[in-house]
Scaffold this active site. Structure first.
Site, PDB file in Angstrom:
ATOM      1  N   ARG A 182      32.433  51.785  50.140  1.00 26.95           N
ATOM      2  CA  ARG A 182      31.762  51.988  48.863  1.00 26.95           C
ATOM      3  C   ARG A 182      31.699  53.492  48.611  1.00 26.95           C
ATOM      4  O   ARG A 182      31.660  54.287  49.549  1.00 26.95           O
ATOM      5  CB  ARG A 182      30.350  51.399  48.886  1.00 26.95           C
ATOM      6  CG  ARG A 182      30.312  49.904  49.174  1.00 26.95           C
ATOM      7  CD  ARG A 182      28.886  49.405  49.323  1.00 26.95           C
ATOM      8  NE  ARG A 182      28.846  47.958  49.565  1.00 26.95           N
ATOM      9  CZ  ARG A 182      28.833  47.394  50.772  1.00 26.95           C
ATOM     10  NH1 ARG A 182      28.858  48.165  51.863  1.00 26.95           N
ATOM     11  NH2 ARG A 182      28.799  46.082  50.907  1.00 26.95           N
ATOM     12  N   LYS A 208      24.988  49.020  53.154  1.00 27.98           N
ATOM     13  CA  LYS A 208      23.831  48.452  52.467  1.00 27.98           C
ATOM     14  C   LYS A 208      22.851  47.824  53.458  1.00 27.98           C
ATOM     15  O   LYS A 208      23.254  47.327  54.509  1.00 27.98           O
ATOM     16  CB  LYS A 208      24.287  47.370  51.473  1.00 27.98           C
ATOM     17  CG  LYS A 208      24.891  47.910  50.194  1.00 27.98           C
ATOM     18  CD  LYS A 208      25.168  46.765  49.239  1.00 27.98           C
ATOM     19  CE  LYS A 208      25.626  47.275  47.880  1.00 27.98           C
ATOM     20  NZ  LYS A 208      25.862  46.156  46.937  1.00 27.98           N
ATOM     21  N   HIS A 281      35.932  51.922  43.178  1.00 27.05           N
ATOM     22  CA  HIS A 281      35.747  50.514  43.518  1.00 27.05           C
ATOM     23  C   HIS A 281      37.074  49.761  43.433  1.00 27.05           C
ATOM     24  O   HIS A 281      37.296  48.794  44.173  1.00 27.05           O
ATOM     25  CB  HIS A 281      34.720  49.872  42.591  1.00 27.05           C
ATOM     26  CG  HIS A 281      34.129  48.604  43.141  1.00 27.05           C
ATOM     27  ND1 HIS A 281      33.318  48.581  44.257  1.00 27.05           N
ATOM     28  CD2 HIS A 281      34.249  47.309  42.750  1.00 27.05           C
ATOM     29  CE1 HIS A 281      32.957  47.338  44.522  1.00 27.05           C
ATOM     30  NE2 HIS A 281      33.504  46.548  43.624  1.00 27.05           N
ATOM     31  N   ARG A 284      38.663  50.048  46.677  1.00 23.57           N
ATOM     32  CA  ARG A 284      38.048  49.106  47.620  1.00 23.57           C
ATOM     33  C   ARG A 284      38.680  47.723  47.458  1.00 23.57           C
ATOM     34  O   ARG A 284      38.975  47.029  48.445  1.00 23.57           O
ATOM     35  CB  ARG A 284      36.541  49.062  47.369  1.00 23.57           C
ATOM     36  CG  ARG A 284      35.742  48.167  48.310  1.00 23.57           C
ATOM     37  CD  ARG A 284      34.255  48.478  48.128  1.00 23.57           C
ATOM     38  NE  ARG A 284      33.384  47.432  48.652  1.00 23.57           N
ATOM     39  CZ  ARG A 284      33.023  47.336  49.928  1.00 23.57           C
ATOM     40  NH1 ARG A 284      33.484  48.200  50.813  1.00 23.57           N
ATOM     41  NH2 ARG A 284      32.204  46.371  50.317  1.00 23.57           N
ATOM     42  N   HIS A 307      30.746  43.418  54.315  1.00 25.83           N
ATOM     43  CA  HIS A 307      30.097  42.294  53.643  1.00 25.83           C
ATOM     44  C   HIS A 307      29.335  41.455  54.663  1.00 25.83           C
ATOM     45  O   HIS A 307      29.813  41.238  55.776  1.00 25.83           O
ATOM     46  CB  HIS A 307      31.124  41.399  52.935  1.00 25.83           C
ATOM     47  CG  HIS A 307      31.764  42.057  51.761  1.00 25.83           C
ATOM     48  ND1 HIS A 307      33.040  41.761  51.337  1.00 25.83           N
ATOM     49  CD2 HIS A 307      31.308  43.009  50.921  1.00 25.83           C
ATOM     50  CE1 HIS A 307      33.335  42.499  50.293  1.00 25.83           C
ATOM     51  NE2 HIS A 307      32.304  43.262  50.016  1.00 25.83           N
ATOM     52  N   TYR A 316      36.896  40.055  45.847  1.00 29.56           N
ATOM     53  CA  TYR A 316      37.673  41.263  46.100  1.00 29.56           C
ATOM     54  C   TYR A 316      39.163  40.974  46.253  1.00 29.56           C
ATOM     55  O   TYR A 316      39.958  41.894  46.379  1.00 29.56           O
ATOM     56  CB  TYR A 316      37.158  41.962  47.362  1.00 29.56           C
ATOM     57  CG  TYR A 316      35.866  42.706  47.135  1.00 29.56           C
ATOM     58  CD1 TYR A 316      35.853  44.077  46.989  1.00 29.56           C
ATOM     59  CD2 TYR A 316      34.659  42.031  47.030  1.00 29.56           C
ATOM     60  CE1 TYR A 316      34.672  44.767  46.754  1.00 29.56           C
ATOM     61  CE2 TYR A 316      33.474  42.695  46.802  1.00 29.56           C
ATOM     62  CZ  TYR A 316      33.484  44.069  46.665  1.00 29.56           C
ATOM     63  OH  TYR A 316      32.311  44.742  46.429  1.00 29.56           O
TER      64      TYR A 316
END
Length: 339
Positions: A182, A208, A281, A284, A307, A316
């Site tokens: 990210r 995250k 992104h 990514r 993830h 994705y």
């Protein structure tokens, strides 16, 4: 709006929002207040008012995108001209407003949620998503080749020492395209996050929800990293941010908003036949799409991207031209006939 911003920032203390997510929500509602008019009463706004704001935001210049190459981190924006907001930025802005107005209804700031009456279509707003965000093999190869050339070419002696950012730009693009972090993970990276284990170079990525993952770097990426640390970063280091991996020419940690300009500078060196605009992104998505297309284990790809749920990968995985034809040419049930 000010009360909402205070509330969102307070949620970072309890861990409900990451600082990066909170900053996006705060910035978007402040932009909404500016576009709607600071003198307006919130409960007086209806769907037509929100429609007008969404359209105004869509036409708003995007400071991350610059036409032409700029050796610094933003000095040429006023001269180069700017593009309007991307489809992804428009979709993010609309989501931020939806979250805000849901809270406003719960808190009693408005009687009705005006987002329910919004009529602006995706076509009028430029589309919520790009049709295909992942680069093809040819496009990704062109971008990576341009980054390698940028890292290898000698820098003209006339260039100021503190503005020689070619190695930094090359490393940032290669990390985005091959590891798929990210953009916040890339800009938060520190030199000490890269370590060697068993002869392989790893990147400890802080993602995250406080989760970390150790991702091994392909050999060419590790070599470029060493080159940047030896020759590129010392030119930018002012001692202001002693830990940051990617530094601006002022010696500060590279900001999230600067990363698009970095990509655009590398894209400008790609031959036109292989060039296509892409966001951080989008790179990514490129990582995920090509790892999965190469039949890489899905759980391994999930761990590379950070993830928590395997089902997230479906968002994705973008379609690639020619992949169905390639799959049918190596059909497993017809291997005996080919032999």
């Amino acid at each position: 709006m000010d009360r909402y911003v205070e509330l969102v920032r307070a949620k970072t203390v309890t861990g409900q929002f990451s600082p990066a997510t909170a900053e996006v929500y705060c910035r978007d509602v402040q932009t909404f207040a500016e576009l709607a008019g600071a003198g307006r009463v919130l409960d007086d706004l209806d769907g037509a008012d929100v429609d007008a704001v969404l359209l105004a935001f869509a036409r708003r210049p995007d400071g991350r995108r610059r036409a032409g190459e700029d050796g610094g981190d933003g000095g040429g924006a006023a001269r180069a001209g700017r593009a309007s907001q991307s489809a992804a930025s428009q979709a993010r802005f609309r989501r931020s407003l939806s979250v805000f107005f849901r809270h406003a209804v719960t808190a009693g700031w408005v009687q009705l949620d005006p987002m329910r009456a919004v009529t602006v279509s995706a076509r009028e707003r430029g589309g919520l998503r790009a049709e295909r965000r992942a680069l093809t093999v040819e496009q990704a190869g062109g971008l990576l080749a341009a980054a390698r050339r940028m890292a290898e070419e000698p820098v003209p002696a006339a260039r100021r020492r503190d503005q020689r950012t070619e190695l930094r730009d090359a490393l940032a693009v290669v990390l985005l395209a091959t590891v798929g972090p990210r953009v916040s993970e890339l800009t938060r990276a520190n030199v000490e996050d890269f370590f060697v284990n068993g002869g392989d170079r790893y990147w400890r990525i802080f993602g995250k929800g406080g989760r970390t993952r150790d991702v091994p770097l392909p050999r060419p990426v590790a070599v470029l990293l060493e080159e940047y640390l030896a020759r590129g970063r010392p030119l930018l280091d002012r001692g202001v941010e002693p830990k940051a991996l990617l530094l601006s020419w002022r010696g500060r940690r590279l900001a999230r908003g600067d990363v698009q300009a970095v990509i655009d500078r590398v894209l400008a060196r790609v031959e036109p036949s292989r060039r296509r605009a892409v966001t951080p992104h989008g790179l990514r998505h490129t990582t995920a799409t090509h790892l999965l297309a190469a039949a890489t284990d899905m759980d391994a790809v999930r761990r590379v991207l950070g993830h928590s749920d395997l089902s997230t990968l479906s968002r994705y995985r973008d379609e690639l031209p020619g992949e169905l034809e390639a799959a049918m040419r190596v059909h497993p049930l017809l291997e005996e006939g080919r032999r």
